[in-house]
Motif scaffolding. Structure first.
Motif, PDB file in Angstrom:
ATOM      1  N   HIS A 166     -11.189 -22.692  43.764  1.00 17.59           N
ATOM      2  CA  HIS A 166     -10.178 -23.191  44.336  1.00 17.59           C
ATOM      3  C   HIS A 166      -8.765 -22.748  43.707  1.00 17.59           C
ATOM      4  CE1 HIS A 166      -7.804 -26.369  46.387  1.00 17.59           C
ATOM      5  NE2 HIS A 166      -7.346 -26.502  45.202  1.00 17.59           N
ATOM      6  N   THR A 210      -2.593 -27.134  47.777  1.00 17.25           N
ATOM      7  CA  THR A 210      -2.918 -25.807  47.587  1.00 17.25           C
ATOM      8  C   THR A 210      -2.827 -24.875  48.967  1.00 17.25           C
ATOM      9  OG1 THR A 210      -4.766 -26.449  45.989  1.00 17.25           O
ATOM     10  CG2 THR A 210      -4.826 -24.136  47.225  1.00 17.25           C
ATOM     11  N   GLU A 265      -6.222 -30.433  48.001  1.00 16.68           N
ATOM     12  CA  GLU A 265      -6.247 -29.472  48.976  1.00 16.68           C
ATOM     13  C   GLU A 265      -5.005 -29.066  49.670  1.00 16.68           C
ATOM     14  OE1 GLU A 265      -9.538 -30.510  51.663  1.00 16.68           O
ATOM     15  OE2 GLU A 265     -10.504 -29.205  50.723  1.00 16.68           O
ATOM     16  N   LEU A 283     -12.029 -32.092  44.155  1.00 17.68           N
ATOM     17  CA  LEU A 283     -11.116 -31.861  44.959  1.00 17.68           C
ATOM     18  C   LEU A 283     -10.562 -32.813  46.083  1.00 17.68           C
ATOM     19  CD1 LEU A 283     -11.987 -28.131  45.773  1.00 17.68           C
ATOM     20  CD2 LEU A 283     -10.337 -28.939  43.881  1.00 17.68           C
ATOM     21  N   ARG A 327     -12.699 -27.459  50.379  1.00 19.69           N
ATOM     22  CA  ARG A 327     -13.974 -27.719  50.113  1.00 19.69           C
ATOM     23  C   ARG A 327     -15.042 -27.393  51.070  1.00 19.69           C
ATOM     24  NH1 ARG A 327     -12.282 -34.257  49.926  1.00 19.69           N
ATOM     25  NH2 ARG A 327     -10.648 -33.291  51.483  1.00 19.69           N
TER      26      ARG A 327
END
Length: 254
Positions: free
Chosen positions: A155, A194, A191, A186, A162
């Motif tokens: 990640h 990111t 998420e 996560l 995921r």
């Protein structure tokens, strides 16, 4: 009935193992693998170039002559590992143990990865099961720790979401329940954060393209990394708006 082989270099289950990849047994087992590799290549593992009668030198001579020592601990240690040449060990448990040690040196592996390697080397199932169970007992195999480290690394390093992480862990034979626990670290907010960072890094390279092409390129990049369509569209649209792009009509799926 399953035969158990005593390996004095490994701690007993419940002994002083200190976690994944750091068990006391791991140091001893890895030391054995390093000695073995030195023996196969003819290098002296102790005493340097001028040493006489040490493990590495004796093992090197045995490797060149294709013969094994007779009963000494060092000679039996040198014979461990994958079958190779005329001096290959006859004990499948020792063969399996050597194969697993070499595969674990430098990188963790899942139980399935090791089992597949043993099967490819035609190690009998009974011997493979004994070695794999023993390695799990001392912490040299830990699929839960492997999955957690994989999620964290992939990640942060690749920006995978995921969905992509689940797919990768399945190919490595990790149990579904273990995967669910690992990817659970996560959450949706992390998420999305990111995803925004990934788009921000890619955005500059799309300048000069028309709006729809930028959308497809940025959203496609996120999709390949496992991000859902809704999140990808939302993140890309916001990034384009911040650059002054007209995003009217971009609510439709891409």
């Amino acid at each position: 009935m399953t035969r158990r082989t005593e390996w004095p270099d490994s701690p007993e289950p419940g002994g002083p193992a200190s976690g994944y990849g750091a068990a006391d047994g791991f140091a001893a087992e890895r030391g054995a693998a390093a000695d073995e590799d030195g023996a196969r290549s003819g290098r002296r593992s102790r005493g340097g170039p001028g040493a006489r009668g040490g493990f590495g030198e004796g093992a090197g001579r045995r490797g060149r002559s294709g013969t094994r020592g007779s009963g000494s601990p060092s000679s039996s240690r040198a014979g461990e590992g994958e079958p190779r040449g005329s001096g290959e060990p006859r004990d499948p448990v020792e063969q399996a143990r050597g194969i697993c040690l070499r595969l674990l040196t430098g990188t963790p592996r899942t139980r399935k990865q090791l089992a597949d390697a043993l099967r490819k080397r035609e190690i009998p199932d009974e011997a493979a099961e004994e070695v794999l169970s023993r390695f799990e007992d001392v912490g040299l195999i830990d699929d839960a720790a492997f999955a957690g480290a994989w999620v964290e690394s992939r990640h942060h390093g690749r920006g995978l979401a995921r969905r992509a992480l689940v797919r990768e862990l399945r190919t490595k034979g990790v149990d579904s329940a273990v995967i669910d626990e690992a990817v659970g670290q996560l959450d949706a907010d992390r998420e999305e954060e990111t995803a925004r960072e990934l788009v921000a890094r890619k955005l500059r390279s799309t300048r000069g393209l028309d709006r729809d092409k930028r959308l497809r390129r940025l959203a496609g990049m996120l999709a390949r990394k496992g991000y859902g369509e809704g999140m990808a569209l939302r993140v890309v649209r916001q990034a384009l708006e911040e650059e002054g792009e007209d995003t009217e009509g971009l609510d439709e799926p891409f």
